[in-house]
Design an enzyme around this catalytic site. Structure first.
Site, PDB file in Angstrom:
ATOM      1  N   CYS A 158       1.039  29.241 -15.987  1.00  0.00           N
ATOM      2  CA  CYS A 158       0.512  29.785 -17.240  1.00  0.00           C
ATOM      3  C   CYS A 158      -0.053  28.645 -18.051  1.00  0.00           C
ATOM      4  O   CYS A 158       0.583  28.149 -18.993  1.00  0.00           O
ATOM      5  CB  CYS A 158       1.622  30.495 -17.993  1.00  0.00           C
ATOM      6  SG  CYS A 158       2.120  31.959 -17.126  1.00  0.00           S
ATOM      7  N   TYR A 182      -5.654  13.698 -14.160  1.00  0.00           N
ATOM      8  CA  TYR A 182      -6.755  12.735 -14.022  1.00  0.00           C
ATOM      9  C   TYR A 182      -8.104  13.376 -13.694  1.00  0.00           C
ATOM     10  O   TYR A 182      -9.041  12.674 -13.349  1.00  0.00           O
ATOM     11  CB  TYR A 182      -6.485  11.727 -12.887  1.00  0.00           C
ATOM     12  CG  TYR A 182      -5.063  11.278 -12.694  1.00  0.00           C
ATOM     13  CD1 TYR A 182      -4.440  10.468 -13.632  1.00  0.00           C
ATOM     14  CD2 TYR A 182      -4.350  11.623 -11.543  1.00  0.00           C
ATOM     15  CE1 TYR A 182      -3.140  10.026 -13.427  1.00  0.00           C
ATOM     16  CE2 TYR A 182      -3.047  11.189 -11.340  1.00  0.00           C
ATOM     17  CZ  TYR A 182      -2.452  10.391 -12.290  1.00  0.00           C
ATOM     18  OH  TYR A 182      -1.172   9.960 -12.092  1.00  0.00           O
ATOM     19  N   PRO A 227       0.823  -1.211   0.000  1.00  0.00           N
ATOM     20  CA  PRO A 227       0.000   0.000   0.000  1.00  0.00           C
ATOM     21  C   PRO A 227       0.856   1.260   0.000  1.00  0.00           C
ATOM     22  O   PRO A 227       1.895   1.314   0.663  1.00  0.00           O
ATOM     23  CB  PRO A 227      -0.794  -0.116   1.303  1.00  0.00           C
ATOM     24  CG  PRO A 227       0.010  -1.031   2.169  1.00  0.00           C
ATOM     25  CD  PRO A 227       0.851  -1.901   1.286  1.00  0.00           C
ATOM     26  N   ARG A 250      -0.778   4.863  -1.294  1.00  0.00           N
ATOM     27  CA  ARG A 250      -1.740   5.945  -1.113  1.00  0.00           C
ATOM     28  C   ARG A 250      -2.444   5.881   0.255  1.00  0.00           C
ATOM     29  O   ARG A 250      -2.592   6.899   0.925  1.00  0.00           O
ATOM     30  CB  ARG A 250      -2.798   5.855  -2.214  1.00  0.00           C
ATOM     31  CG  ARG A 250      -3.738   7.045  -2.289  1.00  0.00           C
ATOM     32  CD  ARG A 250      -4.925   6.760  -3.217  1.00  0.00           C
ATOM     33  NE  ARG A 250      -4.546   6.274  -4.514  1.00  0.00           N
ATOM     34  CZ  ARG A 250      -4.319   7.044  -5.584  1.00  0.00           C
ATOM     35  NH1 ARG A 250      -4.489   8.337  -5.504  1.00  0.00           N
ATOM     36  NH2 ARG A 250      -3.958   6.503  -6.729  1.00  0.00           N
TER      37      ARG A 250
HETATM   38  N1  LLP Z   1       2.674  -1.564  -6.120  1.00  0.00           N
HETATM   39  C1  LLP Z   1       2.823  -1.321  -7.435  1.00  0.00           C
HETATM   40  C2  LLP Z   1       3.536  -2.267  -8.284  1.00  0.00           C
HETATM   41  C3  LLP Z   1       2.292  -0.137  -7.974  1.00  0.00           C
HETATM   42  O1  LLP Z   1       2.421   0.079  -9.274  1.00  0.00           O
HETATM   43  C4  LLP Z   1       1.624   0.786  -7.129  1.00  0.00           C
HETATM   44  C5  LLP Z   1       1.090   2.034  -7.663  1.00  0.00           C
HETATM   45  C6  LLP Z   1       1.519   0.486  -5.761  1.00  0.00           C
HETATM   46  C7  LLP Z   1       2.051  -0.702  -5.288  1.00  0.00           C
HETATM   47  C8  LLP Z   1       0.854   1.403  -4.776  1.00  0.00           C
HETATM   48  O2  LLP Z   1      -0.479   1.611  -5.046  1.00  0.00           O
HETATM   49  P1  LLP Z   1      -1.379   2.495  -4.034  1.00  0.00           P
HETATM   50  O3  LLP Z   1      -1.574   1.700  -2.765  1.00  0.00           O
HETATM   51  O4  LLP Z   1      -0.653   3.734  -3.765  1.00  0.00           O
HETATM   52  O5  LLP Z   1      -2.641   2.699  -4.772  1.00  0.00           O
HETATM   53  N2  LLP Z   1      -0.001   8.676  -9.792  1.00  0.00           N
HETATM   54  C9  LLP Z   1      -1.272   8.020  -9.605  1.00  0.00           C
HETATM   55  C10 LLP Z   1      -1.122   6.688  -8.909  1.00  0.00           C
HETATM   56  C11 LLP Z   1      -0.200   5.735  -9.616  1.00  0.00           C
HETATM   57  C12 LLP Z   1      -0.060   4.437  -8.884  1.00  0.00           C
HETATM   58  C13 LLP Z   1       0.977   3.604  -9.517  1.00  0.00           C
HETATM   59  N3  LLP Z   1       1.242   2.366  -8.869  1.00  0.00           N
HETATM   60  C14 LLP Z   1      -2.222   8.947  -8.844  1.00  0.00           C
HETATM   61  O6  LLP Z   1      -1.834  10.068  -8.547  1.00  0.00           O
HETATM   62  O7  LLP Z   1      -3.345   8.572  -8.561  1.00  0.00           O
END
Ligand code: LLP
Length: 443
Positions: free
Chosen positions: A365, A338, A295, A297
């Site tokens: 800008c 997004y 995790p 986020r």
């Molecule tokens: N593991 C892998 C292999 C991943 O690709 C990701 C996220 C995570 C774990 C963590 O996922 P989380 O628990 O954070 O959802 N920039 C985008 C999010 C991209 C996530 C990419 N991979 C945004 O701002 O929403």
């Protein structure tokens, strides 16, 4: 506003994060400013760590997906909380190592790891590399051979589960730059390929189905597909999956359109995964794999807010009111990328009624430089402190210097006291790498 535990409104009507008055934070550190509540981050790490231990024994590890927010201090916190981390670049690996994070608890991801990144990973004796392409398996094998070591790897497989925030569909075809597809047979071919290499030790599989997902069922289906595949590999190749890494992706609260989950509530996601792993392993006669989750986020997202100062206010009669702040897409590109939604709060007037619908604009800008569109606020005036909630993940980590704006600093709030964990950039930082060729020098 919803009473988030990390956020409160104090007797002055000011927003507080982790016991620190946001108006005071803005005064002391300036704006724009990212502020993180350390207690929330630690609580989230502990929920995952303790749930894994209580429901699955010592047979697993929580990895913090550090792409969500990477700086030296966060690796220290993860280390103190006895969890591992995943990194996706040489830069994240370097930052973790600089913070003294133990290399054996680092997993390296990426769909196109560069030669020097693989070299750096092997040199520090990284715990595991998650390979995502045949060429990567080759490179890891060659680099391991050079060093006379055998490198543990996982293969990133794509179980063909496409998950969305409010619905999930299983895709029959595979259209992703990540992972070896189970459906089209490449995951099996990659297994055979990795097993043929002398200097890598294939330890199992990794999958990650997406991010900001609330449906537990999406994760459960992914587990089932991965373990069905593991059973097939055992039957066909006599290959035993020792480790299964199920990625991250648990959703967080940004606005009231999202579910609100308390830190402890996230245990349910992990419990659902563990139940699925146990049931499927039993059904297929597999030994329970060493279990990893990643995790990002959900650990840092709701722990962080961004503070801005309101500047220009542009009222376009019968159209829109823009409230411009001293930050923008350079500290939070998520609306531009997004159309992400956020909840803004006037931190100095947090209990006042929201009487206006406005859009929060940045200072770049660029017309698309917005932070939130059509959100309710009290009537804002220049000089107000605006807090945007749930910006702890994928904000600082995706910040940039567009228009040569300075990336804001980060403070960590502990028991009401704030300290820098990332210092402010300076104009000198912005020009540090600029070079004027001799022929262009001012005569
Ligand atoms: N593991 C892998 C292999 C991943 O690709 C990701 C996220 C995570 C774990 C963590 O996922 P989380 O628990 O954070 O959802 N920039 C985008 C999010 C991209 C996530 C990419 N991979 C945004 O701002 O929403």
């Amino acid at each position: 506003m919803n009473a988030r535990e990390t956020l409160k409104i104090n007797e002055k009507g000011h927003l507080e994060i982790g016991g620190a008055d946001c108006v005071e934070l803005a005064k002391a550190f300036g704006t724009p400013l990212y502020a993180f509540d350390e207690a929330y981050i630690r609580r989230m790490m502990r929920v995952y760590r303790d749930t894994l231990r209580d429901k699955y024994g010592e047979n697993g590890l929580v990895l913090y997906a550090s792409k969500a927010f990477s700086c030296k201090a966060i690796y220290r916190i993860a280390d103190e909380e006895n969890i591992g981390v995943d990194v996706v670049s040489g830069g994240e690996l370097y930052t973790a190592l600089q913070a003294g994070f133990p290399a054996e608890k680092i997993y390296m991801h990426g769909n196109n790891k560069l030669d020097y990144e693989i070299g750096e990973a092997l040199d520090c004796k990284i715990g595991c590399i998650v390979a995502d392409a045949y060429s990567e398996i080759d490179k890891i094998d060659a680099e391991a051979k050079k060093r006379g070591i055998k490198q543990k790897i996982l293969l990133r497989i794509n179980p063909g589960v496409e998950a969305h925030t409010h619905a999930f569909v299983q895709t029959a075809t595979t259209d992703s730059k990540f992972g070896f597809s189970i459906q089209d047979g490449t995951a099996e071919k990659a297994t055979v390929y990795a097993l043929s290499k002398k200097n890598v030790v294939l330890d199992g599989y990794h999958c990650h189905i997406g991010s900001q997902i609330f449906e537990k069922q999406s994760f459960v289906i992914a587990v089932e597909k991965c373990l069905d595949f593991a059973a097939k590999m055992k039957e066909r190749l006599d290959f035993v999956t020792e480790t299964l890494n199920l990625g991250g992706g648990y959703g967080i609260w940004y606005t009231d359109e999202d579910r609100k989950i308390s830190p402890e509530g996230y245990a349910e996601y992990l419990e659902a995964l563990i139940t699925a792993v146990k049931e499927k392993s039993q059904e297929k006669g597999l030994k329970l794999p060493y279990l990893l989750i990643e995790p990002g986020r959900s650990i840092v997202g709701e722990a962080g807010i961004t503070l801005y100062t309101v500047g220009a206010i542009k009222e376009i009669p019968d159209v829109k009111t823009y409230v411009a702040v001293d930050g923008g897409m350079f500290d939070n590109p998520r609306y531009a990328l997004y159309q992400s939604k956020y909840t803004p709060v006037l931190a100095n007037r947090a209990s006042e009624e929201r009487t206006e619908i406005v859009s929060i604009a940045g200072k770049c800008c660029e017309s698309g430089d917005l932070i939130a569109v059509n959100v309710s606020l009290p009537k804002a005036k220049s000089g107000d402190i605006l807090a945007v909630l749930s910006t702890g993940a994928y904000n600082y980590s995706m910040a940039m210097n567009y228009n040569r704006n300075k990336i804001p600093p980060c403070v960590l709030v502990n028991d009401g006291k704030a300290e820098y964990i990332v210092r402010p950039q300076t104009y000198q930082d912005l020009t540090r790498n600029d070079v004027i060729p001799k022929r262009l020098l001012k005569k």
